[in-house]
Design a protein around this motif. Structure first.
Motif, PDB file in Angstrom:
ATOM      1  N   ASP A  61       0.819  -1.220   0.000  1.00  0.00           N
ATOM      2  CA  ASP A  61       0.000   0.000   0.000  1.00  0.00           C
ATOM      3  C   ASP A  61       0.850   1.267   0.000  1.00  0.00           C
ATOM      4  OD1 ASP A  61      -2.446  -1.329  -0.033  1.00  0.00           O
ATOM      5  OD2 ASP A  61      -2.499  -1.498   2.152  1.00  0.00           O
ATOM      6  N   ALA A  62       2.034   1.211   0.604  1.00  0.00           N
ATOM      7  CA  ALA A  62       2.898   2.395   0.692  1.00  0.00           C
ATOM      8  C   ALA A  62       3.864   2.499  -0.487  1.00  0.00           C
ATOM      9  CB  ALA A  62       3.678   2.364   1.996  1.00  0.00           C
ATOM     10  N   GLY A  63       3.807   1.561  -1.418  1.00  0.00           N
ATOM     11  CA  GLY A  63       4.695   1.607  -2.578  1.00  0.00           C
ATOM     12  C   GLY A  63       5.699   0.473  -2.556  1.00  0.00           C
ATOM     13  N   TYR A  64       6.876   0.718  -3.132  1.00  0.00           N
ATOM     14  CA  TYR A  64       7.922  -0.297  -3.215  1.00  0.00           C
ATOM     15  C   TYR A  64       8.704  -0.334  -1.907  1.00  0.00           C
ATOM     16  CZ  TYR A  64       6.983  -0.044  -8.209  1.00  0.00           C
ATOM     17  OH  TYR A  64       6.369  -0.064  -9.432  1.00  0.00           O
ATOM     18  N   GLU A  65       8.947  -1.540  -1.418  1.00  0.00           N
ATOM     19  CA  GLU A  65       9.722  -1.712  -0.183  1.00  0.00           C
ATOM     20  C   GLU A  65      10.747  -2.801  -0.396  1.00  0.00           C
ATOM     21  OE1 GLU A  65      11.263  -1.127   3.344  1.00  0.00           O
ATOM     22  OE2 GLU A  65       9.681   0.151   2.591  1.00  0.00           O
ATOM     23  N   PRO A  66      12.018  -2.522  -0.388  1.00  0.00           N
ATOM     24  CA  PRO A  66      12.599  -1.194  -0.289  1.00  0.00           C
ATOM     25  C   PRO A  66      12.441  -0.440  -1.606  1.00  0.00           C
ATOM     26  CG  PRO A  66      14.347  -2.784  -0.627  1.00  0.00           C
ATOM     27  CD  PRO A  66      13.063  -3.558  -0.518  1.00  0.00           C
ATOM     28  N   ASN A  67      12.538   0.876  -1.547  1.00  0.00           N
ATOM     29  CA  ASN A  67      12.437   1.668  -2.777  1.00  0.00           C
ATOM     30  C   ASN A  67      13.801   2.166  -3.245  1.00  0.00           C
ATOM     31  OD1 ASN A  67      12.927   3.716  -0.983  1.00  0.00           O
ATOM     32  ND2 ASN A  67      11.032   4.819  -1.369  1.00  0.00           N
ATOM     33  N   THR A  68      14.849   1.842  -2.483  1.00  0.00           N
ATOM     34  CA  THR A  68      16.216   2.169  -2.890  1.00  0.00           C
ATOM     35  C   THR A  68      17.075   0.922  -2.708  1.00  0.00           C
ATOM     36  OG1 THR A  68      15.924   4.461  -2.180  1.00  0.00           O
ATOM     37  CG2 THR A  68      18.180   3.698  -2.500  1.00  0.00           C
ATOM     38  N   LEU A  69      17.737   0.509  -3.794  1.00  0.00           N
ATOM     39  CA  LEU A  69      18.577  -0.677  -3.793  1.00  0.00           C
ATOM     40  C   LEU A  69      19.958  -0.312  -4.314  1.00  0.00           C
ATOM     41  CD1 LEU A  69      15.821  -2.809  -5.490  1.00  0.00           C
ATOM     42  CD2 LEU A  69      16.556  -3.121  -3.145  1.00  0.00           C
ATOM     43  N   GLU A  70      20.920  -1.221  -4.161  1.00  0.00           N
ATOM     44  CA  GLU A  70      22.265  -0.977  -4.658  1.00  0.00           C
ATOM     45  C   GLU A  70      22.751  -2.173  -5.463  1.00  0.00           C
ATOM     46  OE1 GLU A  70      24.646  -0.145  -1.198  1.00  0.00           O
ATOM     47  OE2 GLU A  70      24.011   1.957  -1.167  1.00  0.00           O
ATOM     48  N   ALA A  71      23.548  -1.883  -6.495  1.00  0.00           N
ATOM     49  CA  ALA A  71      24.171  -2.925  -7.322  1.00  0.00           C
ATOM     50  C   ALA A  71      25.489  -2.385  -7.847  1.00  0.00           C
ATOM     51  CB  ALA A  71      23.251  -3.319  -8.472  1.00  0.00           C
ATOM     52  N   GLY A  72      26.353  -3.287  -8.257  1.00  0.00           N
ATOM     53  CA  GLY A  72      27.658  -2.891  -8.769  1.00  0.00           C
ATOM     54  C   GLY A  72      27.596  -2.448 -10.221  1.00  0.00           C
ATOM     55  N   PRO A  73      28.628  -1.761 -10.690  1.00  0.00           N
ATOM     56  CA  PRO A  73      28.697  -1.348 -12.089  1.00  0.00           C
ATOM     57  C   PRO A  73      28.655  -2.565 -13.010  1.00  0.00           C
ATOM     58  CG  PRO A  73      30.481  -0.352 -10.804  1.00  0.00           C
ATOM     59  CD  PRO A  73      29.816  -1.361  -9.926  1.00  0.00           C
ATOM     60  N   LYS A  74      27.827  -2.513 -14.033  1.00  0.00           N
ATOM     61  CA  LYS A  74      27.691  -3.570 -15.039  1.00  0.00           C
ATOM     62  C   LYS A  74      27.171  -4.890 -14.471  1.00  0.00           C
ATOM     63  CE  LYS A  74      29.171  -1.595 -18.800  1.00  0.00           C
ATOM     64  NZ  LYS A  74      28.244  -1.393 -19.882  1.00  0.00           N
ATOM     65  N   GLU A  75      26.703  -4.891 -13.220  1.00  0.00           N
ATOM     66  CA  GLU A  75      26.156  -6.109 -12.612  1.00  0.00           C
ATOM     67  C   GLU A  75      24.764  -6.363 -13.170  1.00  0.00           C
ATOM     68  OE1 GLU A  75      25.099  -8.027  -8.222  1.00  0.00           O
ATOM     69  OE2 GLU A  75      25.680  -5.931  -8.340  1.00  0.00           O
ATOM     70  N   THR A  76      24.446  -7.623 -13.402  1.00  0.00           N
ATOM     71  CA  THR A  76      23.082  -7.993 -13.766  1.00  0.00           C
ATOM     72  C   THR A  76      22.400  -8.493 -12.508  1.00  0.00           C
ATOM     73  OG1 THR A  76      23.695  -8.568 -16.022  1.00  0.00           O
ATOM     74  CG2 THR A  76      21.623  -9.460 -15.206  1.00  0.00           C
ATOM     75  N   VAL A  77      21.300  -7.852 -12.145  1.00  0.00           N
ATOM     76  CA  VAL A  77      20.526  -8.253 -10.971  1.00  0.00           C
ATOM     77  C   VAL A  77      19.138  -8.670 -11.426  1.00  0.00           C
ATOM     78  CG1 VAL A  77      21.795  -6.771  -9.358  1.00  0.00           C
ATOM     79  CG2 VAL A  77      19.759  -5.888 -10.505  1.00  0.00           C
ATOM     80  N   VAL A  78      18.472  -9.449 -10.590  1.00  0.00           N
ATOM     81  CA  VAL A  78      17.090  -9.835 -10.856  1.00  0.00           C
ATOM     82  C   VAL A  78      16.227  -9.200  -9.784  1.00  0.00           C
ATOM     83  CG1 VAL A  78      15.454 -11.742 -10.995  1.00  0.00           C
ATOM     84  CG2 VAL A  78      17.745 -12.003 -11.962  1.00  0.00           C
ATOM     85  N   LEU A  79      15.316  -8.330 -10.200  1.00  0.00           N
ATOM     86  CA  LEU A  79      14.345  -7.735  -9.277  1.00  0.00           C
ATOM     87  C   LEU A  79      13.211  -8.735  -9.107  1.00  0.00           C
ATOM     88  CD1 LEU A  79      14.214  -4.086 -10.644  1.00  0.00           C
ATOM     89  CD2 LEU A  79      15.408  -4.915  -8.621  1.00  0.00           C
ATOM     90  N   ALA A  80      12.995  -9.199  -7.879  1.00  0.00           N
ATOM     91  CA  ALA A  80      11.943 -10.166  -7.574  1.00  0.00           C
ATOM     92  C   ALA A  80      10.785  -9.412  -6.923  1.00  0.00           C
ATOM     93  CB  ALA A  80      12.481 -11.260  -6.659  1.00  0.00           C
ATOM     94  N   PHE A  81       9.802  -9.009  -7.738  1.00  0.00           N
ATOM     95  CA  PHE A  81       8.665  -8.218  -7.271  1.00  0.00           C
ATOM     96  C   PHE A  81       7.547  -9.133  -6.787  1.00  0.00           C
ATOM     97  CE2 PHE A  81      10.598  -5.223 -10.248  1.00  0.00           C
ATOM     98  CZ  PHE A  81      10.531  -4.036  -9.537  1.00  0.00           C
ATOM     99  N   THR A  82       6.989  -8.825  -5.604  1.00  0.00           N
ATOM    100  CA  THR A  82       5.792  -9.503  -5.114  1.00  0.00           C
ATOM    101  C   THR A  82       4.805  -8.436  -4.690  1.00  0.00           C
ATOM    102  OG1 THR A  82       7.095 -11.367  -4.315  1.00  0.00           O
ATOM    103  CG2 THR A  82       4.844 -11.178  -3.484  1.00  0.00           C
ATOM    104  N   ARG A  83       3.657  -8.399  -5.361  1.00  0.00           N
ATOM    105  CA  ARG A  83       2.616  -7.413  -5.022  1.00  0.00           C
ATOM    106  C   ARG A  83       1.724  -8.000  -3.940  1.00  0.00           C
ATOM    107  NH1 ARG A  83      -2.713  -5.575  -7.262  1.00  0.00           N
ATOM    108  NH2 ARG A  83      -2.643  -7.338  -8.676  1.00  0.00           N
ATOM    109  N   THR A  84       1.671  -7.337  -2.778  1.00  0.00           N
ATOM    110  CA  THR A  84       0.876  -7.823  -1.649  1.00  0.00           C
ATOM    111  C   THR A  84      -0.361  -6.967  -1.401  1.00  0.00           C
ATOM    112  OG1 THR A  84       2.206  -6.519  -0.111  1.00  0.00           O
ATOM    113  CG2 THR A  84       2.904  -8.814  -0.505  1.00  0.00           C
TER     114      THR A  84
END
Length: 161
Positions: A61-84
């Motif tokens: 209800d309050a939006g994305y949690e967390p709404n600030t993330l960190e990753a390294g330069p040129k890193e490929t990350v997978v955002l795992a979204f779950t809508r509650t």
């Protein structure tokens, strides 16, 4: 009737400027918000890379949690979204500046790979671009054993020999 004319003019403006409506009992504005144009959010998710780090994001209800993330330069990350939240505000997600977008079904995890740039940020947002989150590129700290030795810094065993 003349006294009502300014009110009738101002009411639509108020509705347009209130932002992302939260779902209310019988709220027609929330239902209208949930329906983007038919072809606006056809899922477009790149293939998931093997071995990429997963970053978990809950859409509540309050939006994305967390709404600030960190990753390294040129890193490929997978955002795992779950809508509650049943709120339609988080029903869709898009990675701004790319063609990546997806519908987020309630209580299901949707994995979205993101390749980070050399520096800067990557922003993800809801379908209306009102809820936002960012992934900041941060320098990757090397463990002490992986840091290059300064010139003239030979291990003690080599100096003694």
């Amino acid at each position: 009737m003349r006294t009502l004319a300014p009110l009738l003019f101002a009411l639509p403006l108020l509705v347009l400027t209130t932002g992302c409506p939260q779902e209310e009992a019988g709220g027609e504005a929330a239902a209208a918000h949930a329906s983007p144009p038919a072809d606006a959010f056809v899922d477009n998710i790149p293939a998931l890379p093997e071995g990429a780090r997963s970053l978990t994001v809950t859409v509540g209800d309050a939006g994305y949690e967390p709404n600030t993330l960190e990753a390294g330069p040129k890193e490929t990350v997978v955002l795992a979204f779950t809508r509650t939240s049943k709120s339609p505000c988080g029903q869709y997600v898009q990675v701004l500046g790319t063609d990546t977008r997806a519908e987020l079904p309630l209580n299901e995890t949707v994995n979205i790979p993101v390749e980070m740039p050399e520096s800067g940020t990557v922003t993800f947002a809801c379908g209306m671009d009102m809820m936002r989150g960012v992934i900041n590129v941060v320098a990757v700290d090397l463990p002490p054993s992986a840091e290059p030795a300064a010139a003239g810094d030979a291990p003690e065993a080599e100096k003694a020999g």
